[in-house]
Design a protein around this motif. Structure first.
Motif, PDB file in Angstrom:
ATOM      1  N   CYS A  27      15.441  41.972   1.619  1.00 28.90           N
ATOM      2  CA  CYS A  27      16.664  42.343   0.902  1.00 28.90           C
ATOM      3  C   CYS A  27      17.378  43.535   1.534  1.00 28.90           C
ATOM      4  O   CYS A  27      18.503  43.858   1.142  1.00 28.90           O
ATOM      5  N   PHE A  28      16.737  44.200   2.487  1.00 28.00           N
ATOM      6  CA  PHE A  28      17.343  45.369   3.120  1.00 28.00           C
ATOM      7  C   PHE A  28      18.196  44.875   4.288  1.00 28.00           C
ATOM      8  O   PHE A  28      17.708  44.652   5.394  1.00 28.00           O
ATOM      9  N   LEU A  29      19.498  44.691   4.026  1.00 25.62           N
ATOM     10  CA  LEU A  29      20.393  44.039   4.982  1.00 25.62           C
ATOM     11  C   LEU A  29      21.378  45.032   5.587  1.00 25.62           C
ATOM     12  O   LEU A  29      21.763  46.023   4.954  1.00 25.62           O
ATOM     13  N   CYS A  30      21.802  44.736   6.803  1.00 25.77           N
ATOM     14  CA  CYS A  30      22.886  45.482   7.438  1.00 25.77           C
ATOM     15  C   CYS A  30      24.177  45.222   6.662  1.00 25.77           C
ATOM     16  O   CYS A  30      24.506  44.073   6.350  1.00 25.77           O
ATOM     17  N   HIS A  31      24.919  46.275   6.346  1.00 20.55           N
ATOM     18  CA  HIS A  31      26.154  46.130   5.575  1.00 20.55           C
ATOM     19  C   HIS A  31      27.214  45.352   6.346  1.00 20.55           C
ATOM     20  O   HIS A  31      28.127  44.783   5.745  1.00 20.55           O
ATOM     21  N   SER A  32      27.093  45.318   7.651  1.00 22.41           N
ATOM     22  CA  SER A  32      28.106  44.653   8.468  1.00 22.41           C
ATOM     23  C   SER A  32      27.750  43.194   8.752  1.00 22.41           C
ATOM     24  O   SER A  32      28.453  42.283   8.348  1.00 22.41           O
ATOM     25  N   GLY A  77      28.937  49.567  17.374  1.00 23.72           N
ATOM     26  CA  GLY A  77      30.138  48.791  17.648  1.00 23.72           C
ATOM     27  C   GLY A  77      31.324  49.181  16.789  1.00 23.72           C
ATOM     28  O   GLY A  77      32.473  49.085  17.217  1.00 23.72           O
ATOM     29  N   ARG A  78      31.065  49.662  15.558  1.00 21.28           N
ATOM     30  CA  ARG A  78      32.156  49.925  14.625  1.00 21.28           C
ATOM     31  C   ARG A  78      32.526  51.390  14.492  1.00 21.28           C
ATOM     32  O   ARG A  78      33.705  51.728  14.355  1.00 21.28           O
TER      33      ARG A  78
END
Length: 279
Positions: A126-131, A156-157
């Motif tokens: 469940c610990f996902l990259c926000h992007s 990158g952002r």
């Protein structure tokens, strides 16, 4: 006359009856249960010889009495946890005592893979990259304003670019003339010595270590002939087209310091008032 075969306790005949042998002594079933059967921790009744008996931490239970304290679910063939002498199934234990995943709001089961950060807990998946919304798992990540990013997405952002190598700076670095540099990229323009954490100066927009700047650009002290860099020697004194380190600004004859005092130029020399009056 046939031999007697009686219960060792009540002495009733055991011919034609079930019995249980204890240390070579036969016992009828009622006597055996009364003498040797354990008492159920839950219902306080004897656990008969032919009943399934469960044992946990010096306590004995009927199979049907070994149940979850909260939901009354049978624990006979289920994983369970004890909490202050109360038996709890895994579901009840997790709902009541386990931390909850801030993403899915479900309990994080004991023994499952999880991630804890900033006082919060996530299931690993469940610990996902926000992007990119891919699981970060055990990989490095970068927090930013309450969100979490995998390193490639963050670089990158958001990450500033090094003025030298043009690659992203994920953390740290050196700021010089409003530009960012990796510490390992911030080098002397002449000799390529790393300048991060070291004294340096500049010529135009280019940074130089003290040694290279002294050799290439610095004025020379009229007295000791070494470079005036502003590092180490402190202030310097300038007169016409000549410069002196402050400790070197002395009378050419008697060597008294002329800093803050009147002096008299005499061709290549500078003299104090006393030496000038001697002429």
């Amino acid at each position: 006359m046939s031999d007697s075969f009686d219960c060792a306790k009540c002495k009733e005949s055991l011919y034609g009856r079930k019995y249980i042998q204890v240390e070579d002594n036969p016992h009828c079933i009622p006597c055996y249960d009364r003498l040797y059967a354990n008492t159920c921790e839950e219902c306080k009744e004897l656990i008969a010889h032919n009943a399934r008996e469960l044992f946990y931490e010096d306590r004995h239970y009927h199979e049907h009495c070994f149940r979850c304290f909260r939901c009354d679910r049978s624990l006979a063939d289920e994983p369970f946890t004890s909490r202050e002498d109360a038996l709890l199934c895994n579901d009840c234990f997790c709902n009541e005592f386990s931390s909850k995943c801030v993403a899915c709001e479900k309990a994080v089961m004991p023994g499952s893979r999880k991630l804890e950060y900033g006082g919060s807990t996530w299931h690993e998946d469940c610990f996902l990259c926000h992007s990119c919304e891919k699981p970060i798992g055990a990989e490095a990540f970068i927090p930013d304003q309450g969100d979490h990013y995998c390193v490639p997405c963050y670089e990158g952002r958001f990450a500033p670019r090094c003025s030298h190598c043009k690659k992203a700076l994920a953390k740290g670095g050196v700021t010089y003339k409003d530009e960012m540099w990796h510490r390992e990229c911030f080098l002397c323009t002449s000799c390529s010595t790393p300048l991060a954490g070291q004294p340096f100066t500049s010529q135009g927009d280019s940074p130089y270590c003290v040694k290279c700047f002294s050799n290439l650009y610095a004025q020379k002290c009229a007295a000791c002939k070494t470079a005036i860099t502003g590092f180490g020697e402190g202030k310097y004194i300038s007169f016409e087209e000549r410069q002196w380190h402050q400790p070197c600004f002395k009378c050419s004859r008697c060597s008294v310091s002329l800093v803050g005092a009147g002096f008299f130029p005499d061709r290549d020399q500078i003299l104090c008032s006393d030496c000038n009056n001697d002429d």
